[in-house]
Scaffold this motif. Sequence first.
Motif, mmCIF file in Angstrom:
data_model
loop_
_atom_site.group_PDB
_atom_site.id
_atom_site.type_symbol
_atom_site.label_atom_id
_atom_site.label_comp_id
_atom_site.label_asym_id
_atom_site.label_seq_id
_atom_site.Cartn_x
_atom_site.Cartn_y
_atom_site.Cartn_z
ATOM 1 N N CYS A 1 0.851 -1.180 0.000
ATOM 2 C CA CYS A 1 0.000 0.000 0.000
ATOM 3 C C CYS A 1 0.891 1.236 0.000
ATOM 4 N N SER A 2 0.723 2.103 -0.998
ATOM 5 C CA SER A 2 1.592 3.274 -1.100
ATOM 6 C C SER A 2 1.314 4.290 -0.007
ATOM 7 N N GLY A 3 0.076 4.414 0.443
ATOM 8 C CA GLY A 3 -0.272 5.232 1.604
ATOM 9 C C GLY A 3 0.167 6.678 1.506
ATOM 10 N N ASP A 4 1.053 7.120 2.396
ATOM 11 C CA ASP A 4 1.439 8.527 2.516
ATOM 12 C C ASP A 4 2.277 9.022 1.343
ATOM 13 N N THR A 5 2.948 8.138 0.631
ATOM 14 C CA THR A 5 3.846 8.598 -0.420
ATOM 15 C C THR A 5 3.105 9.015 -1.686
ATOM 16 N N SER A 6 1.820 8.656 -1.834
ATOM 17 C CA SER A 6 1.123 8.980 -3.064
ATOM 18 C C SER A 6 0.665 10.441 -3.125
ATOM 19 N N VAL A 7 0.527 11.092 -1.981
ATOM 20 C CA VAL A 7 0.053 12.473 -1.952
ATOM 21 C C VAL A 7 1.128 13.340 -1.305
ATOM 22 N N PRO A 8 1.885 14.101 -2.110
ATOM 23 C CA PRO A 8 2.911 14.968 -1.513
ATOM 24 C C PRO A 8 2.284 16.188 -0.861
ATOM 25 N N ASP A 9 2.860 16.607 0.273
ATOM 26 C CA ASP A 9 2.316 17.785 0.959
ATOM 27 C C ASP A 9 3.221 19.011 0.822
ATOM 28 N N HIS A 10 4.413 18.874 0.290
ATOM 29 C CA HIS A 10 5.342 19.973 0.005
ATOM 30 C C HIS A 10 5.686 20.799 1.247
ATOM 31 N N PHE B 1 4.088 31.677 3.839
ATOM 32 C CA PHE B 1 3.333 31.296 5.029
ATOM 33 C C PHE B 1 2.006 30.651 4.653
ATOM 34 N N MET B 2 1.348 31.173 3.629
ATOM 35 C CA MET B 2 0.099 30.574 3.168
ATOM 36 C C MET B 2 0.340 29.163 2.635
ATOM 37 N N ALA B 3 1.437 28.981 1.896
ATOM 38 C CA ALA B 3 1.775 27.650 1.383
ATOM 39 C C ALA B 3 2.060 26.692 2.533
ATOM 40 N N TYR B 4 2.723 27.181 3.571
ATOM 41 C CA TYR B 4 3.001 26.337 4.737
ATOM 42 C C TYR B 4 1.698 25.926 5.437
ATOM 43 N N LYS C 1 -2.289 21.576 6.431
ATOM 44 C CA LYS C 1 -3.643 21.050 6.233
ATOM 45 C C LYS C 1 -3.613 19.756 5.423
ATOM 46 N N SER C 2 -2.756 19.702 4.414
ATOM 47 C CA SER C 2 -2.628 18.496 3.605
ATOM 48 C C SER C 2 -2.109 17.332 4.437
ATOM 49 N N ARG C 3 -1.131 17.588 5.279
ATOM 50 C CA ARG C 3 -0.593 16.539 6.148
ATOM 51 C C ARG C 3 -1.657 16.066 7.141
ATOM 52 N N ASP C 4 -2.445 16.977 7.664
ATOM 53 C CA ASP C 4 -3.531 16.606 8.583
ATOM 54 C C ASP C 4 -4.572 15.734 7.877
ATOM 55 N N ARG C 5 -4.913 16.084 6.645
ATOM 56 C CA ARG C 5 -5.882 15.292 5.895
ATOM 57 C C ARG C 5 -5.346 13.882 5.639
ATOM 58 N N LYS C 6 -4.031 13.759 5.383
ATOM 59 C CA LYS C 6 -3.441 12.433 5.192
ATOM 60 C C LYS C 6 -3.520 11.604 6.464
ATOM 61 N N GLN D 1 -4.864 15.722 -1.283
ATOM 62 C CA GLN D 1 -4.371 16.057 -2.623
ATOM 63 C C GLN D 1 -4.775 17.481 -3.011
ATOM 64 N N SER D 2 -5.964 17.892 -2.649
ATOM 65 C CA SER D 2 -6.422 19.250 -2.951
ATOM 66 C C SER D 2 -5.574 20.292 -2.227
ATOM 67 N N TYR D 3 -5.375 20.098 -0.920
ATOM 68 C CA TYR D 3 -4.546 21.033 -0.161
ATOM 69 C C TYR D 3 -3.091 20.990 -0.638
ATOM 70 N N GLY D 4 -2.609 19.804 -0.993
ATOM 71 C CA GLY D 4 -1.232 19.678 -1.477
ATOM 72 C C GLY D 4 -1.010 20.397 -2.797
ATOM 73 N N SER D 5 -1.977 20.311 -3.705
ATOM 74 C CA SER D 5 -1.814 21.013 -4.987
ATOM 75 C C SER D 5 -1.911 22.525 -4.804
ATOM 76 N N THR D 6 -2.753 22.971 -3.864
ATOM 77 C CA THR D 6 -2.815 24.407 -3.564
ATOM 78 C C THR D 6 -1.496 24.874 -2.965
ATOM 79 N N ALA D 7 -0.915 24.065 -2.075
ATOM 80 C CA ALA D 7 0.380 24.404 -1.479
ATOM 81 C C ALA D 7 1.463 24.465 -2.554
ATOM 82 N N ARG D 8 1.415 23.539 -3.522
ATOM 83 C CA ARG D 8 2.398 23.552 -4.611
ATOM 84 C C ARG D 8 2.284 24.820 -5.442
#
Length: 124
Positions: A27-36, A54-57, A62-67, A76-83
């Motif tokens: 199971c790929s789990g945490d590695t499939s969704v980068p949080d940057h 700071f906004m990206a952080y 938030k992306s890490r919390d969702r994971k 994935q949504s929060y991670g792409s916004t952070a990117r």
Amino acid sequence: MVEEEHKVAVLRPPYAAPMQSAVINICSGDTSVPDHIIWSLFNTLFLNWCCLGFMAYAYSVKSRDRKMVGDMIGAQSYGSTARCLNICALVVGLFLTIGLIVLIATGTVMSSHALSQMMRRNGN
């Protein structure tokens, strides 16, 4: 002759051994969704013009919390916004830093040129 037949029988490979296989599901789990988060932290500490770092952080956290909760779509949504915010923070930060360096350099050259002209006028 019985000994020779015994030796030959021992040296032959077994033909009736069944082949066995194992299936392992990884199971790929945490590695499939980068949080940057590392990139966001770098932008927050060094290239924080207009608070984009700071906004990206914040979105990375938030992306890490969702994971951690298991919501991969939200992560994935929060991670792409952070990117996207990290890219904007990096571009804006580099342009403004280079612009500031150019402005300081030209200001120093112009002030030294004006100072030399003032010294020549006072000397005449």
